[in-house]
Design an enzyme around this catalytic site. Structure first.
Site: not given
Ligand code: 5MM
Length: 348
Positions: A183, A225
């Site tokens: 990602e 991702k």
């Molecule tokens: C970018 O964040 C990921 C996708 O979420 P959105 O669709 O809300 O953008 C998400 O998987 C993110 O990696 C997780 O929420 C974990 O984030 P943190 O910052 O808590 O590691």
């Protein structure tokens, strides 16, 4: 029981393909402690262990979610938690034919020597943690790196360091028999236009795939991702869904090998409606070499979280909201999304 056997018996290639099966996508429920606290605070909830467990149990028990959700990304705390009947979450999901996964990075931290930029930590001890997560039922993993767009950023230093780490994570995951979801997220913050977003996303993806190649990562057994190519939040010139689709596909075609089975987009702070309309526009183009799917966090959960905060003792309203968003987002996989009034009217 028969379905649970199927999930645990999947080999990595079949797991990657099942995660991007037509008409399905991934729920990102892997918010770390600071992130879930921020989400809960926004609706007036306290982030206690039991609130986090109950909220996620509500999501994971949503009726019929398996028809649109192929996998769920869990957080370290969540993969060890159970439903109120004592069934561990990974087992609960696998019994429904939903593949459990796990976020294994330890967050983006300040990058020494590159003011304001970040690199993701979590490689130390990762081999041992992966073995444990596999035992706990995980079949795929995820690691996020972030890149901010500014006049001088992202620097080559930031891109290089994060690309090396993403590839290390991917190689270790594949060694453990797990499917890595890589990602790299180019953030939407800023007033830049969509062409700048395309240029930066392209540079990042190019560096990541070069490093994956160098580190002998099997492209067939991973998923990407990434962000859709969109205008910065503060850009006066917001791209239309058709423009977003055009620039996103152009960028993927230039930088993502066709051996990769699928791209699962993050929503990145877009509203539920905008994220889904854009995914729909991307899929209306049709005929691309990869499955173009979703791994949304906020754009799948926002309405459900608000409904749950209204009355956590009555999960059904929240489950209806989540089920609706899952079905709508799955429809965008085939370019057949018809916005419901609830989604169109929901706040960002
Ligand atoms: C970018 O964040 C990921 C996708 O979420 P959105 O669709 O809300 O953008 C998400 O998987 C993110 O990696 C997780 O929420 C974990 O984030 P943190 O910052 O808590 O590691």
């Amino acid at each position: 029981m028969a379905v649970a056997m199927q999930v645990s018996a999947l080999d990595p290639r079949s797991t990657a393909q099942a995660l991007v099966a037509p008409g399905k996508g991934i729920l990102a429920a892997d918010e770390s402690f600071p992130t879930i606290e921020k989400r809960f605070e926004s609706v007036g909830l306290e982030s206690t262990e039991d609130n986090r467990r109950s909220y996620r149990e509500m999501l994971f028990r949503t009726p019929e979610m398996e028809s649109s959700i192929s996998g769920v990304i869990l957080f370290d705390e969540t993969i060890r938690q159970s439903g109120s009947d004592g069934v561990p979450f990974p087992e609960l999901l696998a019994a429904r034919g939903i593949i459990p996964g796990i976020k294994v990075d330890k967050g983006a931290k300040a990058l020494a020597g590159a003011a304001g930029e970040k690199c993701t930590e979590g490689l130390d001890g990762l081999r041992e943690r992966l073995a444990e997560y596999r035992e706990l039922g995980a079949r795929f993993t995820k690691w996020r790196a972030v890149f901010a767009i500014g006049p001088e950023t992202p620097s080559e230093t930031c891109i290089h360091v994060n690309a090396v780490e993403l590839a290390r994570f991917a190689a270790l995951s594949q060694e453990a028999g797990l499917v890595p979801i890589i990602e790299p997220e180019v953030l939407m913050d800023g007033a830049h236009g969509i062409e700048r977003s395309a240029e930066v996303t392209g540079r990042v993806l190019q560096a990541v795939f070069e490093e994956l190649y160098l580190q002998r990562v099997q492209l067939e057994d991973l998923l990407l991702k990434t962000n859709m190519v969109v205008s910065g939040y503060d850009s006066p010139d917001q791209a239309t869904p058709d423009e977003t689709a055009y620039w996103t596909i152009r960028c993927l075609k230039r930088h993502v090998p066709v051996a990769v089975p699928g791209v699962v987009f993050l929503s990145g702070g877009q509203s539920e409606q905008t994220a889904t309309v854009n995914l729909d526009a991307i899929n209306r183009h049709g005929g691309q070499p990869w499955e173009l799917s979703f791994s949304f966090g906020r754009a799948l959960q926002s309405s459900a979280l608000r409904a749950w905060a209204d009355d956590p003792t009555d999960p059904e309203a929240a489950q209806r909201a989540f089920g609706r968003r899952a079905a709508e987002t799955a429809a965008a996989r085939t370019g057949t999304y018809a916005p419901s009034e609830a989604t169109a009217g929901a706040p960002a």
